[in-house]
Write a protein that holds these residues in place. Structure first.
Motif, PDB file in Angstrom:
ATOM      1  N   GLU A  34       0.825  -1.207   0.000  1.00  0.00           N
ATOM      2  CA  GLU A  34       0.000   0.000   0.000  1.00  0.00           C
ATOM      3  C   GLU A  34       0.860   1.257   0.000  1.00  0.00           C
ATOM      4  OE1 GLU A  34      -2.563  -0.210   3.306  1.00  0.00           O
ATOM      5  OE2 GLU A  34      -3.915  -1.704   2.422  1.00  0.00           O
ATOM      6  N   ALA A  38       0.853   3.991  -2.730  1.00  0.00           N
ATOM      7  CA  ALA A  38       0.590   5.397  -2.415  1.00  0.00           C
ATOM      8  C   ALA A  38       1.678   6.293  -2.986  1.00  0.00           C
ATOM      9  CB  ALA A  38       0.494   5.576  -0.893  1.00  0.00           C
ATOM     10  N   ARG A  41       1.085   6.569  -6.619  1.00  0.00           N
ATOM     11  CA  ARG A  41      -0.063   7.428  -6.900  1.00  0.00           C
ATOM     12  C   ARG A  41       0.302   8.895  -6.716  1.00  0.00           C
ATOM     13  NH1 ARG A  41      -2.932   3.483  -3.874  1.00  0.00           N
ATOM     14  NH2 ARG A  41      -2.869   4.849  -2.064  1.00  0.00           N
ATOM     15  N   GLY A 215      -4.611  11.095   2.213  1.00  0.00           N
ATOM     16  CA  GLY A 215      -4.824   9.664   2.325  1.00  0.00           C
ATOM     17  C   GLY A 215      -6.153   9.301   2.955  1.00  0.00           C
ATOM     18  N   GLU A 216      -6.891  10.276   3.505  1.00  0.00           N
ATOM     19  CA  GLU A 216      -8.183  10.020   4.134  1.00  0.00           C
ATOM     20  C   GLU A 216      -9.216   9.635   3.070  1.00  0.00           C
ATOM     21  OE1 GLU A 216     -11.426  12.427   6.936  1.00  0.00           O
ATOM     22  OE2 GLU A 216      -9.518  13.339   6.329  1.00  0.00           O
ATOM     23  N   ARG A 217     -10.172   8.803   3.477  1.00  0.00           N
ATOM     24  CA  ARG A 217     -11.229   8.376   2.557  1.00  0.00           C
ATOM     25  C   ARG A 217     -12.542   9.069   2.925  1.00  0.00           C
ATOM     26  NH1 ARG A 217      -7.806   3.943   2.573  1.00  0.00           N
ATOM     27  NH2 ARG A 217      -7.551   2.903   0.562  1.00  0.00           N
ATOM     28  N   GLU A 219     -16.832   9.411   1.776  1.00  0.00           N
ATOM     29  CA  GLU A 219     -17.943   8.769   1.070  1.00  0.00           C
ATOM     30  C   GLU A 219     -18.874   9.855   0.538  1.00  0.00           C
ATOM     31  OE1 GLU A 219     -21.404   5.385   1.793  1.00  0.00           O
ATOM     32  OE2 GLU A 219     -20.002   5.915   3.388  1.00  0.00           O
ATOM     33  N   TYR A 225     -14.072   7.871  -1.927  1.00  0.00           N
ATOM     34  CA  TYR A 225     -12.995   8.623  -2.567  1.00  0.00           C
ATOM     35  C   TYR A 225     -11.815   8.749  -1.591  1.00  0.00           C
ATOM     36  CZ  TYR A 225     -16.506   9.988  -6.016  1.00  0.00           C
ATOM     37  OH  TYR A 225     -17.450   9.970  -6.994  1.00  0.00           O
ATOM     38  N   ARG A 226     -10.611   8.771  -2.169  1.00  0.00           N
ATOM     39  CA  ARG A 226      -9.386   8.934  -1.396  1.00  0.00           C
ATOM     40  C   ARG A 226      -8.776  10.295  -1.721  1.00  0.00           C
ATOM     41  NH1 ARG A 226      -7.090   4.554  -2.754  1.00  0.00           N
ATOM     42  NH2 ARG A 226      -6.196   5.403  -4.666  1.00  0.00           N
ATOM     43  N   GLU A 228      -5.842  12.480  -2.384  1.00  0.00           N
ATOM     44  CA  GLU A 228      -4.442  12.440  -2.799  1.00  0.00           C
ATOM     45  C   GLU A 228      -3.879  13.864  -2.706  1.00  0.00           C
ATOM     46  OE1 GLU A 228      -2.839   9.846  -3.299  1.00  0.00           O
ATOM     47  OE2 GLU A 228      -4.318   8.285  -3.695  1.00  0.00           O
ATOM     48  N   ALA A 249     -11.861   5.428  -5.038  1.00  0.00           N
ATOM     49  CA  ALA A 249     -11.228   4.232  -4.485  1.00  0.00           C
ATOM     50  C   ALA A 249     -12.269   3.194  -4.095  1.00  0.00           C
ATOM     51  CB  ALA A 249     -10.384   4.600  -3.274  1.00  0.00           C
ATOM     52  N   THR A 253     -11.315  -0.606  -2.434  1.00  0.00           N
ATOM     53  CA  THR A 253     -11.705  -0.889  -1.053  1.00  0.00           C
ATOM     54  C   THR A 253     -12.571  -2.152  -0.968  1.00  0.00           C
ATOM     55  OG1 THR A 253     -11.640   1.490  -0.592  1.00  0.00           O
ATOM     56  CG2 THR A 253     -12.813   0.093   0.975  1.00  0.00           C
TER      57      THR A 253
END
Length: 686
Positions: A34, A38, A41, A215-217, A219, A225-226, A228, A249, A253
């Motif tokens: 990961e 990352a 990405r 890096g937080e996700r 909704e 969504y992540r 970047e 993402a 996930t």
């Protein structure tokens, strides 16, 4: 807990350990994957953002290339005509449709100086103009974002001209960021280094700007969504903000959750099957042991005829059955032996108790009564009685030795503390006297002239400081003003600056000019300076009839000057070398005529270099903002305003350097001889 339960529990723990030993490396491998993903990405997004920025800056690039070939602009640059340059840049700006404060074009010289700008400005658009002139090849272009305090974010494109100049064009960053969002086909949020939002394509992102993390996700509308992150750098290489892009993402996930669920299910099924098989094996092996345990419990309860109903076996269980039979046959012999030993022990206890009672006679008071109490009765305990008796004897001896040692040690400590307290009090009294003497050197009385007003203040960083300020009437028309700062702080700096002040005051009293006074003081200080200390100084003489200020500088901060119309700037001062560094140095006198209403502030670097939270410095800009305030027309108010601003800026940070200020307000040419001096109520700000 039964043996079979313990074995099953041990097996379960071993299974968990094996599972953990397999799962932990797998988790580490997944996490490393990961992290690598990352990193890839982030690198891919940085490249995409760079491409999007270049795409958004394409119109500005075309504008720059056209302006670089403009014959009128090149001719004005070659002729060095600054007015023609500004006029042509204004025409080019109007022709390409740049408007508002964000639409600007400027030309920067080879040394990083701003040659011309439209509209007019004090600094180049590119914060790293000097670095761009060094790193960019002729004809090469750099596009990036620039941010200034209380100014909108700009997209700035710079072109290196063949002759070495730098041509820059700017536009509002919002339009460029909108194009970047369209190019990336994703919502984005731009926030500054403090986390405040600068631009967002979605209102909910702007509202949550301070709480979002890279890096937080998130909704949104049933999708995951992540965030970047890409750091945007200006032309000087400093970060101007962080760009957060929402990357879809959801599929990633869901795939990971499914993989983890399947792996956990297979692990649970395998552990259950193994535990069931092990339980059957253990049950067949431990049932005979249960029967043997029952027989052993009967024997332990006194039934020496108890036996276990198990057949002959050639394993460990059979060996335990044979041992049980041998145990029954030996029980009677053991009982007889124990009875004889018990009688012998009673006789020995009686003899020992008699001897302990005789030894107890040497003790007195509660200790003897305690020992005799332990020996009385049928259940007398000889061991505790003997131990208590020995403990009392040892305690009495130790208590006497300890008491003597404590009294001796306490007396030595009291004497040492008394000596140290007396030394500390003497040092504090000496430092207090030195501080009051130094603060008394700050002028508290000022010439009462119609043409000027004066005020001075000093705040040492320690008990004594390394600054000085002084003023003296050389004759009825000339006033000498001096300020200085020694290297370091404390007593050493105070002594050195006092020497410098005395030498300068003596030279000025003998009729020396400011430059001559600095040269004479420098030779004296450099001739005998084993500590290698130095001091900066600014010396000036004001003619109270004409307002002419003659001054010289030895490495000191240039004073600030505010005209009657509110224009604020530094005095044009040659830097010069600090006093005490090298003898034989020459200094130059400079002459400036003050206008009616001019305000001049002389200060030490303790003002501009005052530290605030986050290692930020007070700086020349904040000082210029205060001295440029036309509402402050009194020197005392100006000194007080600067001092309070420095104190508010520092907050809880300790004062790092001495602060000294001397303010002069020139109101007009003198019309009468000076009147007797008057004393100010508060010449020192604390």
């Amino acid at each position: 807990m039964l043996l079979r339960s313990r074995i099953l529990l041990l097996f379960a723990l071993a299974t968990l350990l094996v599972a953990a030993s397999v799962a932990l490396p797998a988790w580490l491998v997944l996490r490393d994957g990961e992290e690598r993903a990352a990193g890839l990405r982030n690198a891919l997004q940085a490249a995409m953002v760079r491409e999007a920025v270049d795409h958004a800056a394409a119109p500005l690039v075309a504008t720059l290339r056209g302006a670089a070939l403009d014959a009128t602009l090149l001719a004005a640059r070659q002729a060095g005509d600054e007015s023609a340059l500004r006029h042509r840049l204004a025409e080019l700006r109007q022709s390409i449709g740049l408007s508002g404060p964000t639409g600007r074009i400027d030309l920067v010289g080879g040394q990083g100086q701003l040659l011309a700008a439209a509209p007019a400005a004090a600094e180049p658009l590119a914060s790293g103009a000097t670095a761009l002139q060094r790193d960019l090849a002729p004809g090469q272009i750099f596009a990036g974002f620039e941010a200034e305090v209380e100014s909108p974010l700009l997209l700035v494109t710079s072109l290196r001209l063949p002759q070495g100049d730098l041509l820059s064009v700017s536009m509002a960053a919002e339009a460029a960021l909108g194009q970047i969002a369209g190019h990336l086909r994703a919502d984005l949020l731009l926030r500054d280094r403090a986390g405040a939002p600068l631009f967002s394509t979605a209102p909910e992102l702007r509202e949550q700007a301070a709480a979002l993390r890279a890096g937080e996700r998130l909704e949104r509308a049933g999708r995951l969504y992540r965030l970047e992150a890409t750091v945007l750098l200006n032309s000087a290489g400093a970060p101007v903000g962080e760009l957060l892009v929402l990357a879809d993402a959801t599929a990633e996930t869901q795939s990971r959750k499914l993989l983890l669920l399947v792996a956990f299910g297979l692990l649970v099924l395998a552990a259950g099957a193994i535990c069931r098989a092990l339980y059957r094996v253990i049950r067949d092996a431990l049932d005979p042991l249960t029967e043997l345990a029952r027989a052993l419990q009967s024997v332990a309860g006194g039934d020496i005829f108890a036996s276990a109903a198990i057949g002959p076996r050639r394993d460990e269980v059979g060996a335990i059955g044979e041992a049980l039979e041998a145990l029954r046959s030996n029980t009677l012999a053991l009982d007889r032996l124990q009875t004889g030993n018990r009688l012998a022990g009673l006789r020995e206890r009686a003899l020992i108790a008699q001897e302990i009672a005789r030894l107890t006679a040497v003790l007195e008071g509660p200790a003897r009564r305690e020992i005799l109490g332990l020996l009385e009765g049928e259940g007398a305990t000889l061991g505790p009685a003997f131990a208590r008796m020995s403990s009392h004897v040892v305690q009495q001896h130790r208590a006497m030795a300890t008491l003597l040692a404590e009294r001796t040690r306490d007396l030595a400590l009291v004497r040492q503390a008394l000596d140290e307290r007396m030394q500390l009090n003497r040092m504090r009294e000496e430092l207090d006297v030195a501080r009051r003497l130094q603060l008394s050197s700050v002028p508290t009385t000022f010439p009462q002239l119609d043409c000027l007003q004066l005020h001075a203040a000093m705040v040492p960083a320690k008990e004594v400081g390394g600054d000085f300020c002084d003023l003296v009437m050389l004759d009825e028309h000339r006033l000498a003003l001096m300020i200085g700062d020694a290297s370091g702080k404390g007593v050493g700096a105070a002594i050195f600056i006092a020497m410098a002040r005395s030498l300068l005051r003596a030279a000025m009293g003998r009729g020396a000019t400011p430059a001559e006074a600095l040269a004479q003081a420098n030779d004296m200080l450099a001739a005998d300076n084993p500590t290698m200390m130095f001091a900066t100084a600014f010396v000036s003489v004001l003619d109270c009839r004409t307002g002419v200020l003659t001054y010289a500088n030895a490495g000191h901060n240039a004073p600030r000057r505010r005209g009657a119309r509110g224009h604020e700037s530094e005095l044009p001062v040659e830097v010069g070398l600090a006093l005490g560094v090298m003898d034989g140095m020459d200094f130059d006198d400079q002459i400036l005529r003050l206008d009616d209403g001019d305000m001049v502030l002389m200060f030490t670097d303790g003002v501009t270099e005052a530290m605030g939270p986050g290692d930020a410095m007070f700086g020349d800009a904040r000082l210029a903002a205060i001295t440029g305030d036309a509402r402050i027309a009194d020197p005392a108010r100006l000194v007080d305003a600067v001092a309070r601003s420095v104190e508010a800026f520092a907050e809880t940070e300790p004062q790092a350097d001495d602060i000294t200020m001397l303010a002069l307000h020139w109101r007009g040419h003198a019309t009468a001889a000076p009147a007797p001096a008057r004393e100010k109520e508060d010449a020192t700000w604390m």
